[in-house]
Write an enzyme that holds these catalytic residues in place. Structure first.
Site, PDB file in Angstrom:
ATOM      1  N   GLY A  10       6.243  10.115   8.845  1.00  0.00           N
ATOM      2  CA  GLY A  10       5.332   9.934   7.728  1.00  0.00           C
ATOM      3  C   GLY A  10       5.636  10.920   6.612  1.00  0.00           C
ATOM      4  O   GLY A  10       6.527  11.770   6.737  1.00  0.00           O
ATOM      5  N   GLN A  11       4.900  10.829   5.519  1.00  0.00           N
ATOM      6  CA  GLN A  11       5.170  11.683   4.362  1.00  0.00           C
ATOM      7  C   GLN A  11       5.109  13.170   4.713  1.00  0.00           C
ATOM      8  O   GLN A  11       6.033  13.929   4.411  1.00  0.00           O
ATOM      9  CB  GLN A  11       4.167  11.388   3.239  1.00  0.00           C
ATOM     10  CG  GLN A  11       4.339  10.024   2.593  1.00  0.00           C
ATOM     11  CD  GLN A  11       3.536   9.921   1.306  1.00  0.00           C
ATOM     12  OE1 GLN A  11       3.998  10.297   0.248  1.00  0.00           O
ATOM     13  NE2 GLN A  11       2.322   9.412   1.414  1.00  0.00           N
ATOM     14  N   ASP A  35       3.251   7.395  21.423  1.00  0.00           N
ATOM     15  CA  ASP A  35       2.063   6.663  20.970  1.00  0.00           C
ATOM     16  C   ASP A  35       0.861   7.532  21.289  1.00  0.00           C
ATOM     17  O   ASP A  35       0.472   7.667  22.452  1.00  0.00           O
ATOM     18  CB  ASP A  35       1.987   5.321  21.703  1.00  0.00           C
ATOM     19  CG  ASP A  35       0.738   4.523  21.349  1.00  0.00           C
ATOM     20  OD1 ASP A  35      -0.056   4.996  20.508  1.00  0.00           O
ATOM     21  OD2 ASP A  35       0.556   3.437  21.929  1.00  0.00           O
ATOM     22  N   TYR A  60      -3.192   6.133  10.899  1.00  0.00           N
ATOM     23  CA  TYR A  60      -3.228   4.776  10.364  1.00  0.00           C
ATOM     24  C   TYR A  60      -3.742   4.919   8.939  1.00  0.00           C
ATOM     25  O   TYR A  60      -4.881   5.340   8.713  1.00  0.00           O
ATOM     26  CB  TYR A  60      -4.172   3.901  11.196  1.00  0.00           C
ATOM     27  CG  TYR A  60      -4.292   2.474  10.707  1.00  0.00           C
ATOM     28  CD1 TYR A  60      -3.651   1.436  11.375  1.00  0.00           C
ATOM     29  CD2 TYR A  60      -5.052   2.164   9.577  1.00  0.00           C
ATOM     30  CE1 TYR A  60      -3.764   0.123  10.937  1.00  0.00           C
ATOM     31  CE2 TYR A  60      -5.165   0.858   9.123  1.00  0.00           C
ATOM     32  CZ  TYR A  60      -4.516  -0.157   9.803  1.00  0.00           C
ATOM     33  OH  TYR A  60      -4.625  -1.445   9.353  1.00  0.00           O
ATOM     34  N   THR A 100      -8.865  13.414   5.547  1.00  0.00           N
ATOM     35  CA  THR A 100      -8.826  12.783   4.234  1.00  0.00           C
ATOM     36  C   THR A 100     -10.104  12.974   3.416  1.00  0.00           C
ATOM     37  O   THR A 100     -11.185  13.201   3.981  1.00  0.00           O
ATOM     38  CB  THR A 100      -8.578  11.271   4.402  1.00  0.00           C
ATOM     39  OG1 THR A 100      -8.629  10.610   3.134  1.00  0.00           O
ATOM     40  CG2 THR A 100      -9.631  10.637   5.297  1.00  0.00           C
ATOM     41  N   TYR A 124     -11.336   2.937   7.149  1.00  0.00           N
ATOM     42  CA  TYR A 124     -10.364   4.023   7.189  1.00  0.00           C
ATOM     43  C   TYR A 124     -11.075   5.379   7.173  1.00  0.00           C
ATOM     44  O   TYR A 124     -10.816   6.246   8.027  1.00  0.00           O
ATOM     45  CB  TYR A 124      -9.401   3.923   6.008  1.00  0.00           C
ATOM     46  CG  TYR A 124      -8.555   5.157   5.796  1.00  0.00           C
ATOM     47  CD1 TYR A 124      -7.551   5.492   6.711  1.00  0.00           C
ATOM     48  CD2 TYR A 124      -8.763   5.991   4.709  1.00  0.00           C
ATOM     49  CE1 TYR A 124      -6.779   6.629   6.534  1.00  0.00           C
ATOM     50  CE2 TYR A 124      -7.993   7.121   4.514  1.00  0.00           C
ATOM     51  CZ  TYR A 124      -7.005   7.442   5.435  1.00  0.00           C
ATOM     52  OH  TYR A 124      -6.253   8.577   5.251  1.00  0.00           O
ATOM     53  N   TRP A 149      -4.710  11.909  -1.985  1.00  0.00           N
ATOM     54  CA  TRP A 149      -3.732  11.372  -2.937  1.00  0.00           C
ATOM     55  C   TRP A 149      -2.318  11.912  -2.667  1.00  0.00           C
ATOM     56  O   TRP A 149      -1.651  12.440  -3.559  1.00  0.00           O
ATOM     57  CB  TRP A 149      -4.165  11.686  -4.369  1.00  0.00           C
ATOM     58  CG  TRP A 149      -5.434  11.036  -4.816  1.00  0.00           C
ATOM     59  CD1 TRP A 149      -6.439  10.534  -4.034  1.00  0.00           C
ATOM     60  CD2 TRP A 149      -5.863  10.839  -6.182  1.00  0.00           C
ATOM     61  NE1 TRP A 149      -7.463  10.046  -4.809  1.00  0.00           N
ATOM     62  CE2 TRP A 149      -7.135  10.210  -6.134  1.00  0.00           C
ATOM     63  CE3 TRP A 149      -5.295  11.133  -7.405  1.00  0.00           C
ATOM     64  CZ2 TRP A 149      -7.852   9.871  -7.284  1.00  0.00           C
ATOM     65  CZ3 TRP A 149      -6.011  10.795  -8.551  1.00  0.00           C
ATOM     66  CH2 TRP A 149      -7.271  10.170  -8.491  1.00  0.00           C
TER      67      TRP A 149
END
Length: 290
Positions: A10-11, A35, A60, A100, A124, A149
């Site tokens: 991922g990022q 997983d 996710y 987040t 989410y 962001w």
């Protein structure tokens, strides 16, 4: 020092892996290799590797699709972190977990502190909040970082979308009434590593939730303006599109976005001497985002 990174493709996971390779005894795994929703697999991995730190960058993140894939979103964003936290507690590892801004409803008029009451408005956001709660319940030695962001050279993000659309559109309509903090993935990785090293050095650490994002606060429209300014000055695009500011109501999405995603980052600066992400500086390397 042994470090386990989950979600290494991922990022943020990609940046963490790049920065820690050769610096620590590292085990970096993607979702195919581990997983995190499989409790047995997680326990086996942690038991065998015995990491001092687990950096969970797996998530996710398909915000709109999560409205239809609720079970999968909760599996990855809640049960996965719970499995990691249980194993971290069992084998005396420290867990650093990414969350987040979507845990908030976005209706406040100021930047959110860590002690503001969460009220997610999307599947989410709710799944990520559930993950925070699970981590705190299962592992005392935890540091949860809420960010917002996220963008970087690796993976999909708003900067790459703007550059792609800028190649084929003369005009773009961008939401101008949602405000937040662009945050460079490389800076998030640096911040997580700094927190990890703080703990590893034996300094007193207050476990819990910390906010980390970029400065200054902007709208998506203003962020797009900065992206195309950088693209123009670095000759990444021969021509840049004209931009039109629109409202959230004019751009409906399956998942509700917070109108105010601004995070107050004073706590992380006070406790770890970590300053907000300089996202405008990160855009000077915009040719790497193509």
């Amino acid at each position: 020092m042994r470090v386990l990174i989950t979600g290494c493709k991922g990022q943020v996971g990609y940046c963490l892996t790049e920065k820690l390779a050769g610096q620590v005894e590292l085990l970096a795994l993607d979702s195919e290799q581990l997983d995190i929703t499989d409790a047995v697999a997680v326990d086996k991995t942690v038991a065998e590797f015995k990491p001092d730190f687990i950096l969970n960058a797996a998530a996710y993140t398909a915000v709109d699709r999560a409205e239809e894939e609720k079970e999968l979103a909760y599996a990855v964003n809640c049960e996965g972190p719970r499995n990691l936290a249980r194993s971290a507690h069992l084998y005396d590892s420290v867990l650093l977990h990414l969350s987040t801004d979507y845990v908030f409803d976005g209706e406040g008029g100021t930047a959110y502190h860590e002690n503001h009451t969460p009220n997610p408005q999307s599947v989410y956001g709710a799944s990520k909040l559930a993950g925070e709660i699970a981590v705190a319940e299962e592992c005392n030695q935890h540091l949860i970082m809420r960010t917002a962001w996220v963008f970087g050279e690796h993976g999909n993000n708003f900067v790459k979308t703007m550059l792609r659309l800028g190649l084929s559109h003369n005009q773009l309509s961008i939401v101008g009434d949602q405000y937040g903090s662009p945050t460079y993935a490389g800076d998030i990785a640096d911040a997580l590593i700094a927190m990890m090293l703080h703990v590893a050095s034996g300094k007193q650490t207050a476990w819990g939730v910390f906010h980390y994002s970029g400065a200054p606060y902007v709208s998506w429209f203003q962020f797009a303006q900065r992206i195309f300014d950088a693209a123009k000055s670095n000759v990444v695009l021969a021509q840049t599109p004209s931009l039109k500011s629109i409202t959230t109501a004019e751009y409906p999405t399956p998942a509700k976005r917070p109108a105010n995603s601004r995070l107050n980052c004073e706590k992380i600066q006070s406790q770890f001497d970590i300053k907000p992400s300089d996202w405008q500086k990160a855009l000077t390397n915009i040719s790497a985002y193509k």
